[in-house]
Motif scaffolding. Structure first.
Motif, mmCIF file in Angstrom:
data_model
loop_
_atom_site.group_PDB
_atom_site.id
_atom_site.type_symbol
_atom_site.label_atom_id
_atom_site.label_comp_id
_atom_site.label_asym_id
_atom_site.label_seq_id
_atom_site.Cartn_x
_atom_site.Cartn_y
_atom_site.Cartn_z
ATOM 1 N N VAL A 1 0.730 -1.288 0.053
ATOM 2 C CA VAL A 1 0.141 0.053 -0.064
ATOM 3 C C VAL A 1 1.145 1.220 -0.046
ATOM 4 O O VAL A 1 0.662 2.214 -0.687
ATOM 5 N N GLY A 2 2.003 1.384 0.771
ATOM 6 C CA GLY A 2 3.047 2.396 0.725
ATOM 7 C C GLY A 2 3.671 2.823 -0.602
ATOM 8 O O GLY A 2 3.690 3.693 -0.777
ATOM 9 N N VAL A 3 4.045 1.723 -1.191
ATOM 10 C CA VAL A 3 4.460 1.727 -2.460
ATOM 11 C C VAL A 3 3.299 2.379 -3.427
ATOM 12 O O VAL A 3 4.022 3.436 -4.144
ATOM 13 N N VAL A 4 2.301 1.815 -3.255
ATOM 14 C CA VAL A 4 1.345 2.483 -4.402
ATOM 15 C C VAL A 4 1.092 4.040 -4.115
ATOM 16 O O VAL A 4 1.043 4.799 -5.162
ATOM 17 N N CYS A 5 1.037 4.276 -2.767
ATOM 18 C CA CYS A 5 0.490 5.751 -2.499
ATOM 19 C C CYS A 5 1.863 6.744 -2.687
ATOM 20 O O CYS A 5 1.748 7.900 -3.119
ATOM 21 N N CYS B 1 -21.092 10.254 -5.786
ATOM 22 C CA CYS B 1 -20.192 9.274 -6.069
ATOM 23 C C CYS B 1 -20.729 8.068 -6.110
ATOM 24 O O CYS B 1 -21.802 7.696 -5.735
ATOM 25 N N TYR B 2 -19.894 7.250 -6.956
ATOM 26 C CA TYR B 2 -20.303 5.882 -7.389
ATOM 27 C C TYR B 2 -19.145 4.963 -7.486
ATOM 28 O O TYR B 2 -18.245 5.242 -7.957
ATOM 29 N N GLY B 3 -19.366 3.706 -7.030
ATOM 30 C CA GLY B 3 -18.483 2.562 -7.264
ATOM 31 C C GLY B 3 -19.311 1.144 -7.062
ATOM 32 O O GLY B 3 -20.326 1.194 -6.251
ATOM 33 N N VAL B 4 -18.931 0.102 -7.382
ATOM 34 C CA VAL B 4 -19.278 -1.261 -7.550
ATOM 35 C C VAL B 4 -18.675 -1.938 -6.480
ATOM 36 O O VAL B 4 -17.363 -1.789 -6.216
ATOM 37 N N GLY B 5 -19.167 -3.065 -5.707
ATOM 38 C CA GLY B 5 -18.400 -3.933 -4.865
ATOM 39 C C GLY B 5 -17.443 -3.223 -3.773
ATOM 40 O O GLY B 5 -17.967 -2.229 -3.410
ATOM 41 N N ARG B 6 -16.323 -3.537 -3.748
ATOM 42 C CA ARG B 6 -15.515 -2.967 -2.680
ATOM 43 C C ARG B 6 -15.068 -1.599 -2.870
ATOM 44 O O ARG B 6 -15.036 -0.894 -1.984
ATOM 45 N N GLU B 7 -14.872 -1.354 -4.139
ATOM 46 C CA GLU B 7 -14.436 -0.005 -4.745
ATOM 47 C C GLU B 7 -15.794 0.965 -4.350
ATOM 48 O O GLU B 7 -15.493 2.080 -3.906
ATOM 49 N N GLY B 8 -17.096 0.214 -4.353
ATOM 50 C CA GLY B 8 -18.161 1.217 -3.782
ATOM 51 C C GLY B 8 -18.143 1.629 -2.432
ATOM 52 O O GLY B 8 -18.350 2.691 -1.980
ATOM 53 N N LEU B 9 -17.651 0.618 -1.440
ATOM 54 C CA LEU B 9 -17.492 0.863 -0.122
ATOM 55 C C LEU B 9 -16.344 2.104 0.019
ATOM 56 O O LEU B 9 -16.623 2.843 1.091
ATOM 57 N N MET B 10 -15.406 2.016 -0.859
ATOM 58 C CA MET B 10 -14.422 3.173 -0.724
ATOM 59 C C MET B 10 -15.004 4.325 -0.939
ATOM 60 O O MET B 10 -14.663 5.708 -0.355
ATOM 61 N N MET B 11 -15.650 4.356 -1.928
ATOM 62 C CA MET B 11 -16.370 5.614 -2.491
ATOM 63 C C MET B 11 -17.389 6.196 -1.407
ATOM 64 O O MET B 11 -17.348 7.383 -1.222
ATOM 65 N N LYS B 12 -17.936 5.341 -0.736
ATOM 66 C CA LYS B 12 -18.865 5.732 0.211
ATOM 67 C C LYS B 12 -18.191 6.269 1.436
ATOM 68 O O LYS B 12 -18.568 6.931 2.091
ATOM 69 N N ALA B 13 -16.992 5.703 1.716
ATOM 70 C CA ALA B 13 -15.830 6.235 2.708
ATOM 71 C C ALA B 13 -15.626 7.687 2.499
ATOM 72 O O ALA B 13 -15.499 8.578 3.049
ATOM 73 N N GLY C 1 -8.462 -7.348 -5.996
ATOM 74 C CA GLY C 1 -8.352 -5.866 -6.084
ATOM 75 C C GLY C 1 -7.960 -5.162 -4.692
ATOM 76 O O GLY C 1 -8.057 -3.868 -4.478
ATOM 77 N N SER C 2 -7.629 -6.144 -3.776
ATOM 78 C CA SER C 2 -7.663 -5.298 -2.402
ATOM 79 C C SER C 2 -6.432 -4.327 -2.256
ATOM 80 O O SER C 2 -6.852 -3.278 -1.576
ATOM 81 N N LEU C 3 -5.364 -4.404 -3.140
ATOM 82 C CA LEU C 3 -4.372 -3.574 -2.961
ATOM 83 C C LEU C 3 -4.840 -2.061 -3.401
ATOM 84 O O LEU C 3 -4.700 -1.069 -2.861
ATOM 85 N N TYR C 4 -5.625 -2.387 -4.582
ATOM 86 C CA TYR C 4 -6.278 -1.027 -5.130
ATOM 87 C C TYR C 4 -7.257 -0.176 -4.018
ATOM 88 O O TYR C 4 -7.275 0.765 -3.790
ATOM 89 N N GLU C 5 -8.129 -1.164 -3.594
ATOM 90 C CA GLU C 5 -8.983 -0.342 -2.496
ATOM 91 C C GLU C 5 -8.522 -0.348 -1.315
ATOM 92 O O GLU C 5 -8.985 0.994 -0.663
ATOM 93 N N ALA C 6 -7.429 -0.798 -0.804
ATOM 94 C CA ALA C 6 -6.732 -0.386 0.408
ATOM 95 C C ALA C 6 -5.991 1.081 0.027
ATOM 96 O O ALA C 6 -5.822 1.989 0.988
ATOM 97 N N ALA C 7 -5.457 1.180 -1.166
ATOM 98 C CA ALA C 7 -4.743 2.334 -1.501
ATOM 99 C C ALA C 7 -5.767 3.544 -1.540
ATOM 100 O O ALA C 7 -5.638 4.609 -1.298
ATOM 101 N N GLN C 8 -6.941 2.992 -2.212
ATOM 102 C CA GLN C 8 -8.079 4.446 -2.071
ATOM 103 C C GLN C 8 -8.350 4.755 -0.921
ATOM 104 O O GLN C 8 -8.547 6.041 -0.701
ATOM 105 N N LEU C 9 -8.740 4.039 -0.014
ATOM 106 C CA LEU C 9 -9.067 4.410 1.400
ATOM 107 C C LEU C 9 -7.897 5.568 1.913
ATOM 108 O O LEU C 9 -8.650 6.514 2.348
ATOM 109 N N ILE C 10 -6.480 5.047 2.014
ATOM 110 C CA ILE C 10 -5.693 5.860 2.374
ATOM 111 C C ILE C 10 -5.653 7.197 1.614
ATOM 112 O O ILE C 10 -5.637 8.421 1.971
#
Length: 188
Positions: free
Chosen positions: A17-21, A44-56, A151-160
């Motif tokens: 996650v740190g490398v991505v950020c 805001c809009y996203g599907v699945g776990r990406e949608g959860l990050m967009m909600k955050a 896709g968890s790396l993308y979603e975790a990086a999104q949250l941060i």
């Protein structure tokens, strides 16, 4: 991988996650802030776990006092001129993202897509592309892959990244942490 312990996995995941950020450009963060601040309303809009990050993210925008809502909520107003549809399409496209972008553009709203695949159909049709260079399900097989699944790396990086954006917006809007906290729901 069978013998890797929890703490070693955690270190590997956090490093990923740190490398991505660290590879997200400061200009990208500034662009995202500028688009959000210029918008009258943000959907805001996203599907699945990406949608959860967009909600955050949407929640943080509300905590900042911005007019933000999630597409699909029955209280979401229509978008039009001056508004922003902000979607997530990590692998480059989802049929619903493309359809919503078409509706928003027809209504005169700007579109912004966060993605790990900037050459995808959704980013090519967006007014603004926010690039997060992370593994998604589009490239989670083969050589250099994260310990995190699919896709968890993308979603975790999104949250941060999204929380860092909220801090940047807070500074740009000259707000305090306490002002944000006062907008937090008391109905929990």
């Amino acid at each position: 991988m069978n013998q890797i312990g929890f703490h070693q996995m955690a270190e590997m995941a956090l490093k990923d996650v740190g490398v991505v950020c660290s590879h997200i450009s400061a200009a990208t963060a500034e662009t995202m802030c500028a688009e959000i601040l210029a918008a009258k309303r943000i959907a805001c809009y996203g599907v699945g776990r990406e949608g959860l990050m967009m909600k955050a993210l949407c929640m943080r925008l509300m905590h900042l006092g911005l007019d933000a809502s999630m597409v699909g909520d029955m209280t979401t107003p229509p978008v039009g001129t001056g508004d922003l549809l902000f979607t997530s399409a990590g692998p480059g496209q989802f049929s619903t993202v493309l359809a919503l972008m078409g509706v928003a553009k027809k209504a005169g709203a700007r579109t912004m897509v966060v993605t790990a695949q900037p050459e995808g159909n959704a980013p090519r049709q967006a007014d603004v592309v926010i690039y997060i260079p992370a593994q998604t399900m589009a490239n989670d097989q083969g050589g250099n892959v994260s310990i995190l699944p699919m896709g968890s790396l993308y979603e975790a990086a999104q949250l941060i990244f999204f929380d860092l954006i909220s801090l940047m917006l807070r500074d740009k809007m000259q707000q305090t942490a306490e002002e944000m906290r006062q907008r937090h729901t008391n109905l929990e």
